[in-house]
Design an enzyme around this catalytic site. Structure first.
Site, short mmCIF file in Angstrom:
data_model
loop_
_atom_site.label_atom_id
_atom_site.label_comp_id
_atom_site.label_asym_id
_atom_site.label_seq_id
_atom_site.Cartn_x
_atom_site.Cartn_y
_atom_site.Cartn_z
N TYR A 1 41.74 79.77 43.47
CA TYR A 1 42.82 80.50 44.14
C TYR A 1 42.66 80.35 45.65
CZ TYR A 1 46.21 83.04 41.44
OH TYR A 1 47.30 83.34 40.70
N GLU B 1 45.28 81.57 48.14
CA GLU B 1 46.43 82.16 48.85
C GLU B 1 46.14 82.22 50.34
OE1 GLU B 1 47.68 85.88 47.15
OE2 GLU B 1 48.45 84.90 45.37
N ASP C 1 66.57 66.20 53.02
CA ASP C 1 65.83 66.17 51.77
C ASP C 1 65.63 64.69 51.42
OD1 ASP C 1 65.06 66.09 49.12
OD2 ASP C 1 66.37 67.73 48.49
N THR D 1 59.90 65.64 47.90
CA THR D 1 59.01 65.71 46.76
C THR D 1 58.09 64.50 46.88
OG1 THR D 1 60.64 64.56 45.39
CG2 THR D 1 60.57 66.96 45.24
N LYS E 1 58.47 60.64 43.55
CA LYS E 1 59.51 59.64 43.26
C LYS E 1 59.05 58.29 43.85
CE LYS E 1 63.09 63.14 42.79
NZ LYS E 1 62.65 64.44 43.34
N ARG F 1 53.61 65.53 41.03
CA ARG F 1 54.81 66.37 41.19
C ARG F 1 54.46 67.50 42.15
NH1 ARG F 1 58.10 64.64 37.06
NH2 ARG F 1 59.66 66.04 37.86
N1 DSN Z 1 66.00 65.78 39.22
C1 DSN Z 1 65.74 64.93 40.34
C2 DSN Z 1 66.43 63.63 40.20
O1 DSN Z 1 66.42 63.14 39.10
O2 DSN Z 1 66.96 63.08 41.15
C3 DSN Z 1 66.06 65.60 41.59
O3 DSN Z 1 65.38 66.81 41.62
#
Ligand code: DSN
Length: 405
Positions: free
Chosen positions: A46, A48, A196, A222, A225, A231
């Site tokens: 933990y 925090e 984003d 994120t 990708k 993730r």
């Molecule tokens: N769900 C993602 C995508 O497939 O683009 C975006 O969060």
């Protein structure tokens, strides 16, 4: 693993992943090092708070990990720590976006984002998302004729609606985003510009897609990708906003950070600076162009006529195949895509007019343009409802040739 049931399911999923051609634009294959960090004992802790200011004891090593990840995040995108801060605690992109708005837009105020059915994201203010309930979404889309952003129109909408936050960066837009134009629009109405860059982060890190950083106030990404990490998510903010965003992530929205994710993100960020990764990102673009062009040659309409990134949309309905049918047929032969709305789609979101295709994952497996040409033929045949068994065996051949490491 002692839990035989879960072991069996993990083995089954490993086999599935190895045996299919994955063209889901938002997925990729992580390195073993990323997975090792993710599955490490760091998950036991933990933490925090933030480095040096924790609410639990025993965090000296964790402080080092989080600080290192922050440093690597800035380095990966060539940012100076005099201007930018990186918050590496967000669990994923959706909570990260909520945290950003919580810091920047009073409840009930306007946030301006792309319509979901034109390539935006749920958390850019869509009505079914908390972001559309807490804030009021002002929508924009793409131009009907060009299927590209129309900055003049965006400026008009912004001037009329005066949003507090202007969001750009998409999930199904294949073209280069002109971040400078978005900056001008944000300046004209006094909005904070949030980018984003979840989909394109790996391409930006590798320098093969324009960087939003010279123009943005806040950049969220994120990490799983094109960036090929675990993730998780990172929020980059200019110093003026970083304190509010930090408070908004913790204690505003989240509890203890997932330290194993943070360590895995740090690993991926370091990997993104290698020459191998840059080569990979260049190949992602070449593969996307090759696949889109080959599908066009086979008679399929590509939205906006091509792609400048890893992703593009196909209008399957033009040839009377709905997006759901297209995705199901392709899955049947081992090609995985997702059904997707296309601009000005008048079919339902559960059975829209198209499919979305991305090349980040197959490029990680080592595929090149010649493989994309073959895959375009396999997709085309399947969508035309022919040669299923031949296609299945071609898919198997390709997946056996290109392993997941
Ligand atoms: N769900 C993602 C995508 O497939 O683009 C975006 O969060």
């Amino acid at each position: 693993m002692k839990d035989k049931v879960i072991k069996k399911l993990i083995d089954a999923e490993t086999k599935r992943q190895e045996g299919v051609l994955n063209l889901i634009a938002s997925e990729n294959y992580t390195s073993q090092d990323v997975r090792e960090a993710l599955g490490s004992i760091l998950t036991n802790k933990y933490a925090e708070g933030y480095p040096g200011k924790r609410y639990y004891g025993g965090n000296s090593v964790i402080d080092e990990i989080e600080t290192l990840c922050q440093k690597r995040a800035l380095k990966a995108f060539k940012l100076s720590n005099d201007i930018w801060s990186a918050n590496v605690q967000p669990y994923s992109g959706s909570p990260a976006n909520v945290a950003i708005y919580m810091a920047l837009a009073p409840i009930g105020s306007k946030i301006m984002g792309m319509r979901l059915d034109m390539g935006g994201h749920l958390t850019h203010g869509h009505a079914v998302s908390a972001t559309g309930k807490i804030w009021k979404q002002v929508v924009y889309g793409v131009d009907e004729k060009t299927e590209r952003l129309n900055y003049k129109e965006l400026m008009q909408i912004a001037k009329k609606e005066k949003p507090k936050v202007l969001i750009t960066g998409f999930t199904a837009y294949s073209r280069v985003i002109d971040f400078k134009q978005f900056r001008k629009i944000a300046n004209a109405v006094g909005a904070v510009l949030v980018v984003d860059m979840s989909h394109i982060a790996g391409l930006v890190a590798a320098g093969v897609y324009p960087s939003p950083f010279p123009y943005a106030d806040v950049v969220m990404t994120t990490t799983h990708k094109t960036l090929r990490g675990p993730r998780a998510a990172i929020i980059f903010s200019r110093d003026k906003f970083s304190k509010a965003i930090g408070k908004s992530v913790f204690p505003g929205l989240q509890g203890g950070p997932h330290v194993n994710q943070i360590a895995a993100t740090a690993v991926a960020l370091e990997e993104s600076r290698t020459s191998d990764f840059k080569k990979y990102a260049r190949q992602v673009l070449k593969n996307a162009k090759s696949l889109a062009t080959s599908l066009e040659v086979n008679g399929w309409r590509v939205i906006s006529g091509g792609t400048d990134s890893h992703v593009f949309l196909i209008d399957t309905w033009r040839q009377h195949v709905g997006g759901r049918e297209a995705s199901d047929r392709l899955e049947d032969v081992g090609i995985i895509v997702n059904k997707n709305a296309i601009p000005f789609d008048n079919r339902s979101p559960v059975d829209p007019s198209g499919i979305r295709i991305g090349t980040a994952a197959l490029t990680t497996r080592g595929m090149k343009e010649s493989d994309m040409k073959k895959i375009a033929l396999l997709i085309s045949d399947t969508l035309h409802n022919k040669n299923f068994s031949k296609t299945r065996s071609e898919v198997k051949k390709l997946t056996k040739k290109f392993h997941i490491k």
